[in-house]
Scaffold this active site. Structure first.
Site, PDB file in Angstrom:
ATOM      1  CG  HIS A  27      -1.987   1.014   1.242  1.00  0.00           C
ATOM      2  ND1 HIS A  27      -3.303   0.723   1.526  1.00  0.00           N
ATOM      3  CD2 HIS A  27      -1.952   2.344   1.001  1.00  0.00           C
ATOM      4  CE1 HIS A  27      -4.028   1.832   1.455  1.00  0.00           C
ATOM      5  NE2 HIS A  27      -3.225   2.830   1.148  1.00  0.00           N
ATOM      6  CG  HIS A  85      -1.683   6.375  -2.187  1.00  0.00           C
ATOM      7  ND1 HIS A  85      -2.914   6.403  -2.801  1.00  0.00           N
ATOM      8  CD2 HIS A  85      -1.881   5.773  -0.990  1.00  0.00           C
ATOM      9  CE1 HIS A  85      -3.823   5.852  -2.006  1.00  0.00           C
ATOM     10  NE2 HIS A  85      -3.229   5.459  -0.893  1.00  0.00           N
ATOM     11  N   GLY A 101      -9.721   7.918  -1.452  1.00  0.00           N
ATOM     12  CA  GLY A 101     -10.339   9.234  -1.288  1.00  0.00           C
ATOM     13  C   GLY A 101     -11.051   9.298   0.053  1.00  0.00           C
ATOM     14  CG  HIS A 143      -7.957   3.485   0.570  1.00  0.00           C
ATOM     15  ND1 HIS A 143      -7.438   3.168  -0.653  1.00  0.00           N
ATOM     16  CD2 HIS A 143      -6.962   4.125   1.246  1.00  0.00           C
ATOM     17  CE1 HIS A 143      -6.182   3.591  -0.721  1.00  0.00           C
ATOM     18  NE2 HIS A 143      -5.858   4.176   0.410  1.00  0.00           N
ATOM     19  CD  GLU A 193      -7.145   6.318   5.737  1.00  0.00           C
ATOM     20  OE1 GLU A 193      -7.830   6.204   4.720  1.00  0.00           O
ATOM     21  OE2 GLU A 193      -6.047   6.918   5.753  1.00  0.00           O
ATOM     22  CG  ASP A 239      -1.536   5.640   3.116  1.00  0.00           C
ATOM     23  OD1 ASP A 239      -1.914   5.215   2.013  1.00  0.00           O
ATOM     24  OD2 ASP A 239      -2.287   6.275   3.892  1.00  0.00           O
TER      25      ASP A 239
HETATM   26  O1  LIG Z   1      -4.802   7.112   3.203  1.00  0.00           O
HETATM   27  C1  LIG Z   1      -5.519   7.425   2.255  1.00  0.00           C
HETATM   28  N1  LIG Z   1      -6.864   7.256   2.337  1.00  0.00           N
HETATM   29  C2  LIG Z   1      -7.691   7.560   1.310  1.00  0.00           C
HETATM   30  N2  LIG Z   1      -7.263   8.065   0.157  1.00  0.00           N
HETATM   31  C3  LIG Z   1      -5.945   8.282   0.027  1.00  0.00           C
HETATM   32  C4  LIG Z   1      -5.033   7.991   1.041  1.00  0.00           C
HETATM   33  N3  LIG Z   1      -3.814   8.336   0.629  1.00  0.00           N
HETATM   34  C5  LIG Z   1      -3.956   8.818  -0.619  1.00  0.00           C
HETATM   35  N4  LIG Z   1      -5.249   8.805  -0.979  1.00  0.00           N
HETATM   36  C6  LIG Z   1      -5.836   9.276  -2.242  1.00  0.00           C
HETATM   37  O2  LIG Z   1      -5.535   8.344  -3.261  1.00  0.00           O
HETATM   38  C7  LIG Z   1      -5.286   9.061  -4.459  1.00  0.00           C
HETATM   39  C8  LIG Z   1      -4.603   8.191  -5.475  1.00  0.00           C
HETATM   40  O3  LIG Z   1      -3.339   7.791  -5.089  1.00  0.00           O
HETATM   41  C9  LIG Z   1      -4.520  10.268  -3.961  1.00  0.00           C
HETATM   42  O4  LIG Z   1      -4.537  11.325  -4.887  1.00  0.00           O
HETATM   43  C10 LIG Z   1      -5.271  10.610  -2.686  1.00  0.00           C
HETATM   44  O5  LIG Z   1      -6.353  11.467  -2.968  1.00  0.00           O
HETATM   45 ZN   LIG Z   2      -3.877   4.817   1.069  1.00  0.00          ZN
END
Ligand SMILES: O=c1[nH]cnc2c1ncn2[C@@H]1O[C@H](CO)[C@@H](O)[C@H]1O
Ligand SMILES: [Zn+2]
EC number: 3.5.4.4
Length: 395
Positions: A23, A25, A196, A223, A226, A315
């Site tokens: 995980h 991004h 998101g 996701h 969280e 993350d």
């Molecule tokens: O921890 C998280 N929880 C939810 N969404 C996230 C998290 N980290 C990043 N993103 C979202 O995922 C998109 C694509 O990578 C990012 O642009 C961000 O808006």
């Molecule tokens: Zn994430």
């Protein structure tokens, strides 16, 4: 005598340990210096950000200060505010060249940190403002990952990177992105995700995408659990059929630790543990969004003790100023984890990856276990007073 496996691993050993990351991004892991350079290159054009909104000017132009700015801005206690920082990274990832570069550097940075297998996610729909098509975005990122793997190999490191295509949960393109993931299956994309803001956007909004992927025998993570608790996890698993949970940390709400130390699992927590549902836990990220108060209080301690299929993840390395080694290091410090624990997390993650079973098994048996065995045997070769063979004392 103390079991030598119980020795606290050194920072150097943690760095060298073969690590698996499920995980991470892509748009949460840029090098600050790269953001500054890309922002400079695109400044004259000021490409639209996600959804066509103008890109705000960078808050800092010195890479070190920019790195600090991201960590502080993301340290808000709220997932929504944390996500606002992404406009600055997504904003500079709107051309083919930028995407290739960011993906190549991502693979290089992970390899440099000792990650041997990673699944890195991003949302193709957020990278269209410069005129790229969804397919061009996916192909640019794939090209970057291949380039980064190659550069790592030239530097004596081995890493394999698979892409996960994310759909944004507030948008309405999940089916389209799921179809995209399916089309690029076996071509660098290993699965699908939705991300998101969680509150108000339950995963069931995108049921058509999940049902499509199930019919295609494809893999996906969601996701869930969280910023929002058990209902989100329950929906992700029982309505959507997720293979893994992105975070899933709130499963702790269905676990009761009684005064005498005995533990009671509710139906959902039991299901998650019984079915070996992988939890993509991200400790540092959770501290920033308010899902946990400290590393020592992070539910991962209990979840590991109870033998949930727990994995450790970064993350967003930029927003959390972290890496896989740093996440491991925090846990070693908070819970006294040993190399055996770190191996357990790494094997758990590899078992839960979306690549074929035979490849996962080979990674576990031929890369991960030998890597940890090597580290665990180092104490045998350390020179101590008893092995030195002279009467000179240790001092
Ligand atoms: O921890 C998280 N929880 C939810 N969404 C996230 C998290 N980290 C990043 N993103 C979202 O995922 C998109 C694509 O990578 C990012 O642009 C961000 O808006
Ligand atoms: Zn994430």
């Amino acid at each position: 005598m103390k079991n030598q496996h119980q020795i606290t691993p050194s920072w150097d050993q943690i760095r060298r340990a073969p690590k698996v990351l499920l995980h991470d991004h892509l748009d949460g892991g840029l090098r600050p210096g790269t953001i500054v350079e890309l922002a400079h290159e695109t400044a004259p054009r000021r490409l639209g950000g996600a959804g066509g909104t103008p890109v705000p000017p960078l808050p800092e132009t010195d890479p070190d200060k920019l790195g600090v700015w991201f960590r502080e801005a993301a340290d808000s206690g709220s997932l929504e505010r944390y996500l606002e920082t992404f406009s600055h990274t997504v904003g500079v990832m709107q051309t083919r060249e930028a995407l290739v570069r960011v993906a190549a550097e991502c693979a290089e940075d992970l390899a440099e940190d000792g990650v041997v297998y990673a699944e890195v996610r991003y949302a193709p729909e957020q990278h269209l403002a410069g005129g790229l098509s969804l397919e061009e975005v996916v192909e640019a990122v794939n090209e970057g990952f291949r380039e980064g793997e190659l550069r790592a190999r030239r530097g004596g490191r081995r890493i394999r990177v698979g892409a996960l295509l994310t759909a944004m949960r507030h948008a309405a393109r999940a089916l389209e992105i799921a179809e995209l993931a399916n089309r690029y299956r076996d071509l660098g994309v290993v699965g699908f995700d939705i991300a998101g803001a969680e509150a108000g956007y339950p995963p069931t909004r995108h049921l058509d995408a999940f049902e499509y992927l199930k019919r295609e025998n494809n893999h996906f993570t969601i996701h869930a659990g969280e910023a929002f608790g058990l209902p989100s996890i329950w929906q992700a698993l029982q309505w959507c059929g997720a293979d893994r949970l992105g975070h899933g940390v709130r499963i702790i709400d269905d676990i009761q630790v009684l005064d005498d130390g005995t533990v009671e699992l509710g139906r959902l927590a039991s299901y998650v543990r019984d079915k070996r549902i992988p939890l993509e836990l991200c400790p540092s990220s959770n501290l920033q969004t308010g899902a946990a108060d400290s590393y020592a209080d992070h539910p991962i301690g209990l979840l590991r003790r109870l033998h949930f299929r727990a994995t450790v993840n970064t993350d967003n390395r930029l927003m959390s100023g972290t890496s896989m080694s740093r996440e491991f290091d925090h846990l070693v410090e908070a819970f006294g984890y040993t190399l055996d624990d770190l191996q357990w997390f790494s094997v758990n993650a590899m078992k839960s990856a979306f690549i074929p079973f035979d490849e996962r098994l080979a990674m576990i048996n031929d890369v991960i276990k030998p890597g940890y065995a090597e580290l665990k045997s180092e104490w045998l070769f350390q020179q101590t007073a008893s092995t030195r063979g002279s009467l000179a004392s240790d001092g």
